[in-house]
Design an enzyme around this catalytic site. Structure first.
Site, short mmCIF file in Angstrom:
data_model
loop_
_atom_site.label_atom_id
_atom_site.label_comp_id
_atom_site.label_asym_id
_atom_site.label_seq_id
_atom_site.Cartn_x
_atom_site.Cartn_y
_atom_site.Cartn_z
N LYS A 144 0.85 -1.20 0.00
CA LYS A 144 0.00 0.00 0.00
C LYS A 144 0.88 1.24 0.00
O LYS A 144 1.26 1.77 1.04
CB LYS A 144 -0.92 0.00 1.23
N LYS A 154 -4.54 6.62 2.26
CA LYS A 154 -5.05 6.59 3.64
C LYS A 154 -3.93 6.57 4.65
O LYS A 154 -4.11 6.97 5.81
CB LYS A 154 -6.03 5.44 3.84
#
Length: 326
Positions: free
Chosen positions: A103, A185
């Site tokens: 990520k 995020k």
């Protein structure tokens, strides 16, 4: 299924544990360092995921020649190392299905899928993302994720490796949105940690995350992602989990900064990669490419680089010219 997992950190190990428990054959590959060698010997990742013995159908190796063909190759290395993985897969299985579990964004603000596409067919590259803290996956605590490929049929076939009573997997064709949501995020998790470290309340954090989500989704849409992805499991779901959990590396980095520690001190404390640190800078590069302003992301990046103190960064956000929310 035969699944190759590349990356023997906490995330890669938890994925291998999950898929192995589901009855599939797994090869978990990591670099020939002290931790991987110990994991091979003990069948337990004592450094990153202690207390969880890997099933017998999970083979651990640090020898790249042990990697044969697989139904899916799961890439779970830090984002800066993804560039090295494409050629490894291509050499062994040029038509293999790759699944990005990392990520982050690559150097130069590239999507990790675009990096792998330099070695593998773009249609064979997917991503999985969601509120998936490694230790909770290992404990079998219920959660969900989104598996995205351009061809939803491939997403459906790959999710079979992950699906079980504690891990529900949805499918999507929004590969850009799922990748970006998982990367961006992490920056907002740092912001949440800073807010808590400064001693601010839940009102502050709620407002901060709402504005951050707005910026995430606007950038995602500008790059070809879909709004519903950012409002779903890979977006809101992952953001809330990462920004509220003391298990999150990125939250812990932010919390340390809010308490007055330097970035190097914060990173030394957690002892692992915090993807939100390089991603904050990459997000601003993407914003400039798309002629957008991301004030919340800019405030986080300025704090990380030591340009402003955490409290001053919040004050600058509060003093911005009032405008319509949308």
């Amino acid at each position: 299924m035969q699944v190759n997992v590349i990356g023997a950190g906490s995330w890669g190990t938890s994925i291998a544990l999950l898929i192995g428990r589901n009855g599939h054959d797994v090869t978990l590959y990591g670099p020939a360092d002290e931790n991987t060698l110990a994991t091979i010997s003990l069948r337990e990742n004592m450094l990153y995921l202690p207390g969880f013995v890997l099933p017998e159908n999970v083979r651990i190796t640090c020898d790249v020649s042990d990697l044969g063909e697989a139904d899916v190759w799961v890439v779970a290395v830090p984002s800066h190392a993804v560039r090295e993985i494409g050629p490894i897969i291509a050499e062994r299985q040029p038509d293999g299905l790759a699944l990005i579990a990392s990520k982050g964004l690559a150097f130069g603000a590239e999507l990790l899928g675009d990096v792998l596409a330099k070695s593998l067919p773009a249609e064979n590259i997917g991503a999985i993302s969601g509120p998936n803290l490694a230790i909770e996956i290992a404990r079998g605590i219920p959660t969900a994720a989104v598996c995205a490929y351009l061809d939803e049929g491939k997403a459906d076939s790959v999710r079979r490796a992950f699906m079980c009573g504690s891990f529900r997997v949805y499918t999507s064709t929004d590969l850009i949105g799922v990748e970006l949501a998982g990367a961006l995020k992490n920056v907002m998790a740092i912001a949440a940690g800073i807010s808590d470290g400064l001693g601010f309340g839940d009102n502050t954090k709620g407002a901060l995350l709402a504005r951050g989500l707005n910026e995430m989704s606007r950038l995602g849409i500008a790059m070809g992602g879909r709004l519903e992805t950012f409002m779903g499991i890979a977006g809101v779901g992952d953001l809330f989990a990462t920004a509220a959990s003391k298990l999150s590396r990125n939250y812990r980095v932010g919390f340390a900064l809010g308490q007055g520690k330097s970035l190097s001190e914060a990173l030394q404390e957690i002892g692992q990669v915090a993807e939100g640190v390089p991603t904050s800078e990459a997000a601003l590069i993407l914003a400039r490419r798309h002629q957008m302003q991301l004030p919340t992301f800019e405030a986080v990046d300025n704090t990380l680089r030591g340009r402003v103190r955490p409290f001053d960064a919040v004050a600058l956000l509060m003093e911005r010219t009032p405008k319509s929310e949308s």
